[in-house]
Motif scaffolding. Structure first.
Motif, short mmCIF file in Angstrom:
data_model
loop_
_atom_site.label_atom_id
_atom_site.label_comp_id
_atom_site.label_asym_id
_atom_site.label_seq_id
_atom_site.Cartn_x
_atom_site.Cartn_y
_atom_site.Cartn_z
N GLU A 45 6.22 7.50 -3.91
CA GLU A 45 6.76 7.71 -2.55
C GLU A 45 6.49 6.49 -1.67
OE1 GLU A 45 4.94 9.98 -4.24
OE2 GLU A 45 6.62 11.36 -4.60
N GLU A 46 5.29 5.94 -1.79
CA GLU A 46 4.95 4.77 -0.98
C GLU A 46 5.76 3.55 -1.41
OE1 GLU A 46 0.38 5.74 0.34
OE2 GLU A 46 0.75 5.25 -1.77
N VAL A 47 6.00 3.42 -2.70
CA VAL A 47 6.83 2.32 -3.19
C VAL A 47 8.23 2.43 -2.59
CG1 VAL A 47 7.99 1.38 -5.26
CG2 VAL A 47 5.53 1.90 -5.30
N GLU A 48 8.75 3.66 -2.49
CA GLU A 48 10.09 3.83 -1.92
C GLU A 48 10.10 3.51 -0.43
OE1 GLU A 48 12.64 3.91 -3.84
OE2 GLU A 48 11.25 4.04 -5.52
N LYS A 49 9.01 3.79 0.27
CA LYS A 49 8.88 3.39 1.68
C LYS A 49 8.90 1.86 1.79
CE LYS A 49 7.74 7.20 4.14
NZ LYS A 49 8.43 7.59 5.38
N LEU A 50 8.17 1.22 0.90
CA LEU A 50 8.14 -0.25 0.91
C LEU A 50 9.51 -0.82 0.54
CD1 LEU A 50 4.61 -0.61 -0.64
CD2 LEU A 50 5.33 -1.73 1.47
N ARG A 51 10.25 -0.11 -0.28
CA ARG A 51 11.60 -0.55 -0.63
C ARG A 51 12.53 -0.49 0.61
NH1 ARG A 51 13.56 -0.61 -5.74
NH2 ARG A 51 12.24 1.09 -6.46
N VAL B 26 1.36 -3.40 -5.41
CA VAL B 26 2.54 -4.02 -4.78
C VAL B 26 2.10 -5.36 -4.19
CG1 VAL B 26 4.35 -3.79 -3.05
CG2 VAL B 26 3.56 -1.77 -4.30
N MET B 27 2.83 -6.41 -4.61
CA MET B 27 2.44 -7.78 -4.26
C MET B 27 3.60 -8.51 -3.61
SD MET B 27 0.62 -8.91 -7.86
CE MET B 27 2.07 -8.65 -8.90
N ALA B 28 3.28 -9.32 -2.59
CA ALA B 28 4.23 -10.30 -2.08
C ALA B 28 3.93 -11.61 -2.81
CB ALA B 28 4.08 -10.46 -0.58
N LEU B 29 4.79 -11.94 -3.78
CA LEU B 29 4.65 -13.22 -4.50
C LEU B 29 5.38 -14.27 -3.70
CD1 LEU B 29 5.36 -12.08 -8.18
CD2 LEU B 29 3.17 -12.15 -6.95
N GLU B 30 4.74 -15.41 -3.46
CA GLU B 30 5.41 -16.39 -2.61
C GLU B 30 5.07 -17.83 -2.98
OE1 GLU B 30 4.36 -16.35 1.58
OE2 GLU B 30 3.03 -14.68 1.25
N PRO B 31 5.66 -18.30 -4.11
CA PRO B 31 5.44 -19.70 -4.47
C PRO B 31 5.96 -20.67 -3.41
CG PRO B 31 7.12 -18.70 -5.88
CD PRO B 31 6.49 -17.59 -5.09
N MET B 32 5.15 -21.70 -3.16
CA MET B 32 5.54 -22.84 -2.31
C MET B 32 5.45 -24.07 -3.20
SD MET B 32 3.05 -21.49 0.64
CE MET B 32 2.67 -19.90 -0.11
N LEU B 33 6.57 -24.70 -3.46
CA LEU B 33 6.61 -25.86 -4.34
C LEU B 33 6.89 -27.11 -3.51
CD1 LEU B 33 6.81 -23.68 -6.54
CD2 LEU B 33 8.45 -25.12 -7.73
N GLY C 55 -1.30 -8.77 -1.53
CA GLY C 55 -0.90 -7.38 -1.57
C GLY C 55 -0.24 -7.01 -0.26
N ILE C 56 0.56 -5.94 -0.27
CA ILE C 56 1.27 -5.52 0.94
C ILE C 56 1.45 -4.00 0.91
CG2 ILE C 56 3.52 -6.02 -0.15
CD1 ILE C 56 4.51 -6.83 2.69
N GLY C 57 1.45 -3.39 2.09
CA GLY C 57 1.59 -1.93 2.14
C GLY C 57 1.66 -1.49 3.59
#
Ligand code: MG
Ligand code: MG
Length: 248
Positions: A8-14, A197-204, A169-171
């Motif tokens: 349910e929480e994943v769907e909220k994050l979606r 649940v993770m915010a992946l954010e590569p900076m190249l 992580g994010i939530g």
């Protein structure tokens, strides 16, 4: 402390993720020579509020904009202002929202008009690094398998990854544990678990991995002033594999 999410929480994050994805899609259509970074911020704020969400970045003390907009040598945390985009620039747009108590966080780097081949190679590598990080976000893996997967794309292409800023992580908070570096040793770090649940954010960066903060106290730039790109998605580790939540 790691907070695993229920379905349910994943769907909220979606739902939050969809709003940031729609916002960036809208902005992508507006990116052009002569548009200011503040123009983009205003469009984003209007869209976010119309969607029933609130801009998330003003929850960070001292920051008052919906977006961070970082041009060329700017890595992240560029403050929207009167800078005009020019043909040949690359522009990184980062957007965060809160919707029904859950955060969304999504960034993409876009070419402005026609960019040179080196810039295009960096853009492609940044997107590929994010994709490889997403693919490694499975319950069989450890956290630094994700980090190493991201880093491998940078190294294969002769680019560097920023080490001073990380994914997260994010939530119900914009930044939760764990921190997710964009470099690391495979097989180390925490085991990934269902519901992470993770915010992946590569900076190249095209040149050195080293960065510094400008005198405005926010804008992070490459030390050698060469180009940088930033790509971010929110990803849930689930039983059937990674699910990208910041998408339409
Ligand atoms: Mg972000
Ligand atoms: Mg983030």
């Amino acid at each position: 402390m790691i907070i695993l999410k229920s379905r349910e929480e994943v769907e909220k994050l979606r739902a939050s993720g969809r709003i940031v994805a729609e916002t960036l899609k809208k902005l992508a259509e507006k990116i052009a020579d002569g548009v200011t970074t503040l123009d983009l911020d205003r469009i984003a704020e209007e869209y976010v509020r119309k969607s029933g969400a609130l801009p998330a970045f003003p929850t960070v003390p001292g920051y008052n904009h919906t977006l961070c907009v970082s041009v060329n040598e700017e890595v992240v945390h560029g403050i929207p202002g009167n800078r005009k985009l020019k043909n040949g620039d690359v522009v990184s747009i980062d957007c965060g929202v809160i919707f029904e108590g859950f955060f969304g966080d999504h960034a993409w780097t876009f070419p402005v008009g026609q960019v040179n081949d080196d810039a295009m190679r960096l853009l492609r590598a940044g997107e590929e690094a994010l994709n490889r990080g997403i693919a490694a976000s499975i319950v069989e893996n450890r956290l630094h398998d994700v980090s190493a997967a991201i880093e491998s794309v940078a190294l294969e292409n002769g680019f560097s990854v920023v080490r001073d800023y990380v994914g997260h992580g994010i939530g119900r908070a914009l930044h939760e544990d764990p921190q997710i570096p964009n470099f690391g040793t495979p097989g180390t770090g925490m085991k990934l678990r269902r519901g992470l649940v993770m915010a992946l954010e590569p900076m190249l960066n095209a040149g050195t991995h080293e960065v510094e903060v400008l005198s405005d106290g926010w804008t992070v730039v490459t030390k050698d002033r060469k180009l940088s790109v930033h790509f971010e998605h929110v990803v849930a580790v689930m039983e059937n594999g990674p699910e990208v939540l910041s998408t339409i």
